[in-house]
Write an enzyme that holds these catalytic residues in place. Sequence first.
Site, mmCIF file in Angstrom:
data_model
loop_
_atom_site.group_PDB
_atom_site.id
_atom_site.type_symbol
_atom_site.label_atom_id
_atom_site.label_comp_id
_atom_site.label_asym_id
_atom_site.label_seq_id
_atom_site.Cartn_x
_atom_site.Cartn_y
_atom_site.Cartn_z
ATOM 1 N N HIS A 116 0.828 -1.222 0.000
ATOM 2 C CA HIS A 116 0.000 0.000 0.000
ATOM 3 C C HIS A 116 0.857 1.265 0.000
ATOM 4 C CE1 HIS A 116 -3.488 -2.487 0.503
ATOM 5 N NE2 HIS A 116 -3.144 -2.900 1.709
ATOM 6 N N HIS A 155 -6.039 -7.573 -0.337
ATOM 7 C CA HIS A 155 -6.249 -6.150 -0.588
ATOM 8 C C HIS A 155 -5.491 -5.723 -1.841
ATOM 9 C CE1 HIS A 155 -6.589 -6.835 3.838
ATOM 10 N NE2 HIS A 155 -7.737 -6.220 3.597
HETATM 11 ZN ZN ZN Z 1 -3.847 -7.483 2.903
#
Ligand code: ZN
Length: 309
Positions: A116, A155
């Site tokens: 991220h 994710h």
């Molecule tokens: Zn994750």
Amino acid sequence: MRFWTHDRFLFPLPTGHRFPLGKYRALRERVEAEGLGPVAEAPAASWESLALVHDAGYLERLRGGGLTRREERALGLPWSPELVERGRHSSQGTVEAARDAAREGSGMNLGGGTHHAAHAAARGFCLFNDVVLAIRVLRGEGVARRFLVVDTDVHQGDGTAELLADDPEAFALSLHGGANYPFVRAVGDLDVDLPNGTGDDAYLTALSDALDRAIPTARPELIVFLAGADPWQGDALGRLALTKPGLRARDTLVLDRTAALGVPLCTVLAGGYAPDIADTVEINLATARAVASRHDSGQACPASDYLAS
Ligand SMILES: [Zn+2]
């Protein structure tokens, strides 16, 4: 084959925080106990190398504790010098594992996968984008030029997608829950949104199809695999419904495709938020076993073989 760890580096966390700080040591101990291979402690990534990936002002704020309150909230972890130090070691573990992969055919960081983290932003427990760091460092060393990132953390790898958006020689594939964090997405080279409750069979079909699409375009000289444990059905943040055998089949699929291509594979952990850390460790350990056994059976391909062919 060798594994890389940074589990000695800890940082202050509020009680009950869901970041699984304990998993790294537990996993390293299991890898050693099973004799999967030697485990080395990753050195710290230099600030110069991190500047290959991240904005200078952002790095300066991280170093000096100057993150704004909003930036710290997006990170989801309390800033401390120890947190930053740990992030540098975790990131370098991926660089070292990618170098091992290029040299020996396989490498694995018992950490990393902080996908991220973006050019000038910490997000979702991620300070530095280790995978993009490894890509830039290895390229600079002339080891490999073309990369495929196979991100199977539940994710989306939004930081990786953002950082590789203008990089025609690195392909960002992310297979993730469509109704999950991050809710504002970056656009990767191939994003596969899966519905909540996707089980093993549909997941494996989607992954196989995605690899069929990604590989001919990516034409990778090295593959980086983010083997997230969070697609597991018991994960607190997952929302998919993969079983542990399903996750093992995922690992096998990625290993099979990599072997068929004859390119090196660098594996990193990424996320895993099982309420009992032992479940996450078991999933990560299964990945480490699969990578080591594939390597020991002689099916791993160093970069030199590939580049010479
Ligand atoms: Zn994750």
